[in-house]
Design a protein around this motif. Structure first.
Motif, short mmCIF file in Angstrom:
data_model
loop_
_atom_site.label_atom_id
_atom_site.label_comp_id
_atom_site.label_asym_id
_atom_site.label_seq_id
_atom_site.Cartn_x
_atom_site.Cartn_y
_atom_site.Cartn_z
N ARG A 1 -10.71 2.71 9.03
CA ARG A 1 -11.88 3.00 8.19
C ARG A 1 -11.60 4.19 7.28
NH1 ARG A 1 -18.26 3.24 9.67
NH2 ARG A 1 -18.94 4.54 7.94
N CYS A 2 -10.95 5.21 7.80
CA CYS A 2 -10.67 6.40 7.00
C CYS A 2 -9.71 6.09 5.84
CB CYS A 2 -10.09 7.51 7.87
SG CYS A 2 -11.31 8.26 8.98
N THR A 3 -8.64 5.35 6.12
CA THR A 3 -7.71 5.02 5.04
C THR A 3 -8.35 4.09 4.02
OG1 THR A 3 -6.79 3.23 6.41
CG2 THR A 3 -5.63 5.34 6.42
N GLU A 4 -9.30 3.28 4.47
CA GLU A 4 -10.06 2.44 3.53
C GLU A 4 -10.87 3.33 2.59
OE1 GLU A 4 -13.74 -0.83 3.70
OE2 GLU A 4 -12.56 -0.39 5.48
N ALA A 5 -11.48 4.39 3.15
CA ALA A 5 -12.23 5.33 2.32
C ALA A 5 -11.32 6.10 1.37
CB ALA A 5 -13.01 6.30 3.20
N MET A 6 -10.05 6.27 1.75
CA MET A 6 -9.09 6.97 0.89
C MET A 6 -8.55 6.08 -0.23
SD MET A 6 -6.85 9.03 3.73
CE MET A 6 -7.65 9.97 5.04
N GLY A 7 -8.82 4.79 -0.16
CA GLY A 7 -8.38 3.89 -1.21
C GLY A 7 -7.06 3.19 -0.93
N VAL A 8 -6.53 3.33 0.30
CA VAL A 8 -5.29 2.63 0.65
C VAL A 8 -5.61 1.14 0.77
CG1 VAL A 8 -3.44 2.38 2.35
CG2 VAL A 8 -4.42 4.64 1.87
N SER A 9 -4.75 0.30 0.20
CA SER A 9 -5.01 -1.13 0.24
C SER A 9 -5.02 -1.63 1.68
CB SER A 9 -3.94 -1.90 -0.56
OG SER A 9 -2.71 -1.89 0.11
N LYS A 10 -5.87 -2.60 1.93
CA LYS A 10 -6.02 -3.12 3.28
C LYS A 10 -4.71 -3.72 3.78
CE LYS A 10 -9.84 -5.19 4.23
NZ LYS A 10 -10.92 -6.20 4.28
N ARG A 11 -3.97 -4.36 2.88
CA ARG A 11 -2.74 -5.02 3.32
C ARG A 11 -1.67 -4.01 3.75
NH1 ARG A 11 -3.24 -6.63 -2.19
NH2 ARG A 11 -1.89 -5.48 -3.63
N TYR A 12 -1.65 -2.82 3.14
CA TYR A 12 -0.67 -1.84 3.57
C TYR A 12 -1.15 -1.04 4.78
CZ TYR A 12 2.62 2.01 3.65
OH TYR A 12 3.57 2.92 4.06
N SER A 13 -2.42 -0.63 4.79
CA SER A 13 -2.93 0.12 5.94
C SER A 13 -2.85 -0.71 7.21
CB SER A 13 -4.37 0.57 5.69
OG SER A 13 -5.25 -0.53 5.60
N ALA A 14 -3.05 -2.02 7.08
CA ALA A 14 -2.96 -2.91 8.25
C ALA A 14 -1.53 -3.01 8.76
CB ALA A 14 -3.48 -4.30 7.89
N PHE A 15 -0.58 -2.67 7.93
CA PHE A 15 0.83 -2.69 8.33
C PHE A 15 1.26 -1.35 8.91
CE2 PHE A 15 5.22 -1.61 7.05
CZ PHE A 15 5.91 -2.57 7.77
N VAL A 16 0.91 -0.25 8.23
CA VAL A 16 1.44 1.05 8.60
C VAL A 16 0.73 1.68 9.80
CG1 VAL A 16 -0.03 2.34 6.99
CG2 VAL A 16 2.15 3.32 7.71
N LEU A 17 -0.58 1.47 9.94
CA LEU A 17 -1.32 2.14 11.01
C LEU A 17 -0.94 1.64 12.41
CD1 LEU A 17 -4.83 2.58 9.35
CD2 LEU A 17 -2.98 4.25 9.56
N PRO A 18 -0.91 0.32 12.66
CA PRO A 18 -0.46 -0.13 13.99
C PRO A 18 0.99 0.26 14.27
CG PRO A 18 -1.63 -1.89 12.86
CD PRO A 18 -1.38 -0.82 11.84
#
Length: 417
Positions: free
Chosen positions: A272-289
């Motif tokens: 949720r935080c990276t979404e608020a920062m504007g990181v694309s969902k496709r990349y945040s879904a890769f890097v965070l896990p």
């Protein structure tokens, strides 16, 4: 009227309020605050419920959405390089802080029994990454195996092409459902943080922690230096963005990580935080896990370095420059090599102590307060994951700069080409 007023309060302020009130309640009630622990347990159970399906769907969708295989390889290389870079710096910060502080002394708290752990070799770690039964991995919540299986599924979908479109669409729909369920569960965050902090403060108390205060202080100082100057510096100079804006938007996930001491459990909040920062969902879904499994600056860099120096001091063992270098190298490599092993921070520490010949029995001196240390370790790890998402995302066009500086949280992730 009251509900409308509460709805207008920013999410991060609600989380901070829960944190402060929980701490004060723990101080006031003392050991009686344990009765509030079920509030925290409920929250942890709810977020654990999300992890396996969320990670699987998010990883598959991120890989199928990243585009060309070359783009995926470049993102993967940059992400892993950032993990190794910050991990190495974390080790040297831990060594510096630990060597400058006299943490040894007359300790009254040293009662926890040291349990021997089966530390797998490098080959076994690689074998353990491959799920023999993917459904069992999902059921058991083995995140490392879930990530590997999901990555292979995503790559296979891209390779098959149009024939795999129905499966791709189904998983994308599943990901959207999981994102919505995540938003629902995160509404419990302030209550969960309140219960957890009240229990932790009431359970340990300030007086119990005083004998190990210098060790705890050293860990916290090193972690804060790493968070503020290394992560903040990379956001400022590598990405050209405002560190203050980054930390402000990272606060909710940091507090969840601090109170739960669970990197995997914090995934919904960090997403949720990276979404608020504007990181694309496709990349945040890769890097965070991936970061929750492999990027362990707090557990694998700072903690083993300071703990090794602390144990050497209380046993009166002198360490030379060679020992320091071995600690740095071992701690950095172990942070990845022991990924997915239960009690990974303690495993990393046993590896480090064994390499430089320090007595493993020294772990007993710090095992009793491991929870307190684990809180800042996890907050450091999670902040590093979000920093990587922002810095690498910015360099690869996976970040919306306008959204990064916006005070509004998007309803859905903005599309970034």
């Amino acid at each position: 009227m009251i509900l409308k007023t509460l709805n207008r309060i920013p999410f991060w302020q609600k989380v901070i309020a829960g944190f402060v009130l929980g701490t004060l309640t723990g101080v006031g009630l003392g050991e009686s605050a344990v009765m509030l622990k079920p509030l925290g347990d409920l929250f942890i159970s709810a977020i654990k419920m999300l992890v396996a399906p969320l990670v699987f769907c998010a990883i598959v969708v991120s890989i199928t959405s990243l585009g060309s295989q070359g783009n995926l390889k470049r993102l993967s290389f940059k992400t892993l390089a950032m993990f190794m870079f910050t991990g190495t710096i974390a080790s040297f910060i831990g060594l510096t802080v630990g060597s400058l502080m006299d943490m040894g002394g007359n300790l009254a708290l040293a009662t926890s029994e040291v349990r021997e752990r089966d530390i797998p070799g490098f080959a076994q770690v690689l074998l353990n990454m491959i799920p023999v039964n993917p459904f069992a991995s999902l059921a058991d919540g083995n995140v490392l195996q879930i990530i590997v299986f999901a990555a292979l599924v995503g790559i296979a979908i891209n390779t098959v092409g149009e024939k795999a479109a129905p499966l791709k669409n189904a998983i994308e729909a599943g990901a959207e459902v999981m994102f919505q369920l995540t938003r629902m569960v995160l509404k419990l965050t302030p209550i969960g943080v309140f219960g957890l902090m009240a229990w932790v403060v009431g359970e340990y108390g300030l007086s119990t922690l005083l004998p190990l205060g210098k060790f705890i202080l050293a860990i916290y100082i090193a972690a804060l230096i790493h968070i503020v100057f290394v992560y903040g510096g990379l956001v400022k100079f590598a990405a050209g963005l405002s560190p203050l804006k980054f930390f402000r938007k990272a606060i909710p996930a940091q507090i969840v990580a601090f109170s739960t001491a669970s990197s995997f459990g914090t995934l919904p909040a960090s997403t949720r935080c990276t979404e608020a920062m504007g990181v694309s969902k496709r990349y945040s879904a890769f890097v965070l896990p991936l970061g929750a499994t492999m990027n362990m600056d707090g557990c694998g860099g700072i903690y083993p370095a300071i703990a090794a120096i602390f144990i050497a001091q209380i046993y009166g063992i002198s360490l030379d420059m060679t020992d320091y270098m071995l600690i740095a190298v071992t701690a950095t490599v172990a942070s990845i090599g022991t990924a997915g092993v239960p009690g990974s921070a303690m495993v990393m520490l046993t590896v480090t102590l064994g390499v430089i010949g320090l007595p493993l029995e020294g772990i007993a001196f710090i095992a009793a307060i491991d929870r307190i240390v684990d809180m800042i370790r996890t907050a450091t790890n999670i902040t590093g994951d979000m920093m990587t998402a922002v810095v690498i995302g910015k360099s690869e066009g996976q970040l919306d700069v306008e959204q990064f500086y916006s005070d509004e949280t998007p309803v859905q992730q903005p599309a970034v080409s």
